[in-house]
Every structure is written in C-alpha cells, then in structure tokens.
Design a protein around this motif. Structure first.
Motif, short mmCIF file in Angstrom:
data_model
loop_
_atom_site.label_atom_id
_atom_site.label_comp_id
_atom_site.label_asym_id
_atom_site.label_seq_id
_atom_site.Cartn_x
_atom_site.Cartn_y
_atom_site.Cartn_z
N ASN A 63 51.85 48.43 -25.35
CA ASN A 63 52.49 48.00 -26.60
C ASN A 63 53.96 47.76 -26.75
O ASN A 63 54.64 47.05 -27.43
CB ASN A 63 52.13 49.09 -27.76
N LEU A 64 54.78 48.19 -25.53
CA LEU A 64 56.06 48.08 -25.41
C LEU A 64 56.43 46.78 -24.41
O LEU A 64 57.50 46.57 -24.70
CB LEU A 64 56.87 49.37 -24.70
N ILE A 65 55.49 46.17 -24.03
CA ILE A 65 55.92 45.29 -22.81
C ILE A 65 56.45 43.91 -23.65
O ILE A 65 57.43 43.42 -22.73
CB ILE A 65 54.79 44.87 -22.05
N ASP A 66 56.19 43.68 -24.48
CA ASP A 66 56.83 42.32 -25.28
C ASP A 66 58.33 42.39 -25.66
O ASP A 66 59.00 41.69 -25.58
CB ASP A 66 55.77 42.08 -26.54
N THR A 67 58.53 43.79 -26.10
CA THR A 67 59.76 44.04 -26.97
C THR A 67 60.88 44.89 -26.02
O THR A 67 62.06 44.85 -26.02
CB THR A 67 59.64 44.45 -28.20
N ARG A 68 60.14 45.57 -25.09
CA ARG A 68 60.97 46.74 -24.36
C ARG A 68 60.61 46.65 -22.97
O ARG A 68 60.26 48.00 -22.59
CB ARG A 68 61.02 48.02 -24.98
#
Length: 238
Positions: free
Chosen positions: A19-24
């Motif tokens: 869930n974090l890979i796109d934004t963080r």
C-alpha cells in the motif's frame, strides 16, 4: 505517577508495504533493510513487491529488490503472471527484460503472454505491447526488433514521438513505385478527410471506429468513393 513504556514497533506486513509503494517508496526500502524477508513475500493473491514496483514504475525499488535481495524477476502471482504483465511503460519493461533477464515468453493461466494480454486489454498501440512485439518479431516489427528495435522505440519516446496506431485487421499497406500514367485520379477528398478524422479520434481502437475505417479504406481501394461522391455521409460521432 504514570510511567511510560517503550517497546518495539510491530513488524510491517507485506500488505502494508504494497500500500505504500506508490507514495512512499523510500519507506519501503527502509523497512526492507530491517525486514529483508518481506522482499520476496506475497499477499494472499500472490502479488509481490516486485509486481507492485513494476506496476507503479518504481525503478529504484525494483532494482533494489532484484539486485540486493535477489527477488525472482519472473515471480508468479495467483494468475500465473510475472511482473512484466503489470508494466505500464516500455522503459520499465525494457529494464525487466534487458537489465534483469525477465522471460517475456511466460504464459499466464489463461495461456496468454504479457504481449497478448496487453494487446487485448490496452490495444496494439500501447507502448509496452510495441516493445514486446519487437522482441517477438526479432527485427521484423515496424520499429525494428530486438535490442535495435527497443533502442529505436526508446528514442521515439524520449523525443515525445509515439508510433502511429496499427491498421485494422485485414488491412495491409504495400509500399512501392508505379508509372505515372497508372496512378489514375486522386482519391476523393471527402473520403480522405473522413479517414484522417477517424485516425485522429481517441476511440480509434474501438470496434465501431475500426469497422468505419475498414469500410472507408475499401472504398478508396476499390474506387467506389470517387464514383459515388454524392452518396450520403455517415454521421460523425463527436
């Protein structure tokens, strides 16, 4: 008096990192340094960080996963699809194939390669399809095949030039020369305008527009257009 307690933060899960890979993406790299076992982990559907890194065009994360943590670049999800199936950009697909040796011939559980699935879902004008087709053609595609074709496609993308959309099924163009006397009359300007208009439409790949284009091309080739210039013109769809 209240006393505070300090404890170790719970370990992240693969679902959290996905869930974090796109934004963080940097947070993911930091987490992997503490929890390297998650580099090769998959969620309940077999989706992994390498799939996600490709899908979201996160090349730094992709390179670290493959080079530092030795994640299999052909890792399969529950649909039998490698990360290549998730590529949205030709540059990412090239990295997978040419830098990391991804197998572009892998077929999913439906028996389709990444090239075939992308053509079916995104259309044959999609840049990843064009790149994969160049590999399959081995030098015979419109933009050249293999490494040369990939380099040519990369140069076009860098310059902001995109390949033209493919011709409809059953339509071929043969380039050659002919005598001046054999040329005949010029094509009907109205037919020419209609063909150019269809080719410029955003929904060019839809079956309706493709059928219209096939009909117009047939008219031009057969000469019907010039003989029946008074015929009614199909209403354009705005």
């Amino acid at each position: 008096m209240a006393t505070g307690t300090t404890g170790t933060l719970p370990a992240p899960t693969i679902d959290l990192l996905l869930n974090l890979i796109d934004t963080r993406p940097n947070s993911i790299l930091a987490s992997l340094s503490q929890h390297p076992q998650l580099a090769s982990a998959s969620d309940a559907h077999g989706y992994s960080l390498v799939h996600a890194a490709v899908s979201y065009n996160q090349l730094p994360v992709l390179r670290e996963l493959v080079q530092k943590y030795n994640v299999d670049v052909d890792k399969l999800d529950e649909d039998g699809e490698t990360p290549l199936f998730a590529a949205e950009l030709a540059s990412v697909a090239r990295t997978l194939v040419e830098e990391f040796g991804a197998d572009w011939r892998v077929r999913n559980i439906e028996g389709k390669t990444a090239e075939e699935k992308i053509a079916e879902e995104e259309g044959e004008a999609h840049e990843v399809y064009l790149y994969l087709r160049s590999l399959r053609d081995g030098g015979q595609s419109a933009n050249g095949g293999g490494a040369e074709g990939a380099a040519n496609l990369a140069q076009l993308e860098t310059a902001g030039v995109h390949p033209p959309p493919p011709l409809p099924d059953g339509v071929k163009i043969n380039v050659g020369t002919m005598e001046e006397d054999a040329v005949g009359d010029a094509p009907d300007p109205e037919l020419r305008r209609r063909i150019e208009e269809l080719a410029a439409r955003e929904d060019f790949q839809t079956e309706e527009v493709q059928q219209q284009l096939r009909e117009l091309v047939t008219e031009v080739v057969s000469g019907i257009g010039s003989e029946q210039s008074e015929r009614s013109v199909r209403r354009r769809v705005d």
